[in-house]
Scaffold this motif. Structure first.
Motif, PDB file in Angstrom:
ATOM      1  N   PRO A  97       4.985  17.338  79.708  1.00 32.34           N
ATOM      2  CA  PRO A  97       3.787  16.719  79.128  1.00 32.34           C
ATOM      3  C   PRO A  97       3.999  16.118  77.738  1.00 32.34           C
ATOM      4  O   PRO A  97       3.292  15.187  77.354  1.00 32.34           O
ATOM      5  N   GLU A  98       4.956  16.635  76.977  1.00 31.73           N
ATOM      6  CA  GLU A  98       5.163  16.098  75.633  1.00 31.73           C
ATOM      7  C   GLU A  98       5.746  14.687  75.638  1.00 31.73           C
ATOM      8  O   GLU A  98       5.697  13.987  74.626  1.00 31.73           O
ATOM      9  N   ALA A  99       6.283  14.231  76.755  1.00 30.03           N
ATOM     10  CA  ALA A  99       6.845  12.885  76.863  1.00 30.03           C
ATOM     11  C   ALA A  99       5.887  11.921  77.563  1.00 30.03           C
ATOM     12  O   ALA A  99       6.301  10.855  78.020  1.00 30.03           O
ATOM     13  N   ALA A 100       4.619  12.272  77.613  1.00 28.20           N
ATOM     14  CA  ALA A 100       3.650  11.467  78.367  1.00 28.20           C
ATOM     15  C   ALA A 100       3.534  10.044  77.828  1.00 28.20           C
ATOM     16  O   ALA A 100       3.434   9.090  78.596  1.00 28.20           O
ATOM     17  N   GLY A 101       3.547   9.890  76.513  1.00 29.13           N
ATOM     18  CA  GLY A 101       3.408   8.550  75.939  1.00 29.13           C
ATOM     19  C   GLY A 101       4.562   7.632  76.306  1.00 29.13           C
ATOM     20  O   GLY A 101       4.362   6.467  76.666  1.00 29.13           O
ATOM     21  N   ASP A 102       5.782   8.147  76.210  1.00 30.57           N
ATOM     22  CA  ASP A 102       6.951   7.339  76.566  1.00 30.57           C
ATOM     23  C   ASP A 102       6.964   7.008  78.051  1.00 30.57           C
ATOM     24  O   ASP A 102       7.277   5.873  78.441  1.00 30.57           O
ATOM     25  N   ILE A 103       6.627   7.970  78.882  1.00 32.68           N
ATOM     26  CA  ILE A 103       6.617   7.748  80.333  1.00 32.68           C
ATOM     27  C   ILE A 103       5.549   6.725  80.699  1.00 32.68           C
ATOM     28  O   ILE A 103       5.785   5.824  81.504  1.00 32.68           O
ATOM     29  N   ARG A 104       4.376   6.850  80.084  1.00 39.48           N
ATOM     30  CA  ARG A 104       3.281   5.931  80.395  1.00 39.48           C
ATOM     31  C   ARG A 104       3.628   4.500  79.985  1.00 39.48           C
ATOM     32  O   ARG A 104       3.375   3.555  80.737  1.00 39.48           O
ATOM     33  N   SER A 105       4.225   4.325  78.808  1.00 40.50           N
ATOM     34  CA  SER A 105       4.570   2.966  78.380  1.00 40.50           C
ATOM     35  C   SER A 105       5.671   2.371  79.266  1.00 40.50           C
ATOM     36  O   SER A 105       5.622   1.181  79.594  1.00 40.50           O
ATOM     37  N   SER A 106       6.629   3.182  79.677  1.00 42.32           N
ATOM     38  CA  SER A 106       7.660   2.690  80.602  1.00 42.32           C
ATOM     39  C   SER A 106       7.059   2.325  81.948  1.00 42.32           C
ATOM     40  O   SER A 106       7.441   1.315  82.553  1.00 42.32           O
ATOM     41  N   MET A 107       6.103   3.123  82.412  1.00 47.60           N
ATOM     42  CA  MET A 107       5.455   2.854  83.687  1.00 47.60           C
ATOM     43  C   MET A 107       4.692   1.527  83.632  1.00 47.60           C
ATOM     44  O   MET A 107       4.773   0.719  84.566  1.00 47.60           O
ATOM     45  N   ILE A 108       3.989   1.283  82.546  1.00 45.68           N
ATOM     46  CA  ILE A 108       3.232   0.045  82.417  1.00 45.68           C
ATOM     47  C   ILE A 108       4.169  -1.159  82.353  1.00 45.68           C
ATOM     48  O   ILE A 108       3.912  -2.197  82.969  1.00 45.68           O
TER      49      ILE A 108
END
Length: 84
Positions: free
Chosen positions: A50-61
């Motif tokens: 969960p702590e990497a949610a921001g990086d994962i979300r931006s990569s997904m977008i």
């Protein structure tokens, strides 16, 4: 595109138009499956870390935008082949 052009010249306009429409449909279906897989993988990754949610979300977008662009390009190429 080359196959659709060949079939259009070889079998007449009716078959060629059907092949071009099929190519556009395959591009859209492929993009839909790809975006679903991206979303699934991103949610699993966020659940695991969960702590990497921001990086994962931006990569997904970013990856989703590239995939949408590629599918839109495929549809435009099919439309150009149909009307040109």
């Amino acid at each position: 595109m080359l196959l659709a052009t060949f079939l259009q010249a070889a079998a007449g306009a009716a078959l060629g138009n059907g092949v071009i429409a099929l190519g556009a449909a395959i591009a859209v279906i492929g993009a839909g499956f790809g975006l679903g897989k991206i979303g699934q993988s991103a949610m699993e990754s966020i659940a695991r870390q969960p702590e990497a949610a921001g990086d994962i979300r931006s990569s997904m977008i970013l990856i989703g935008a590239f995939m949408e662009g590629a599918s839109l390009l495929a549809i435009i190429v099919c439309l150009l082949a149909l009307y040109a």
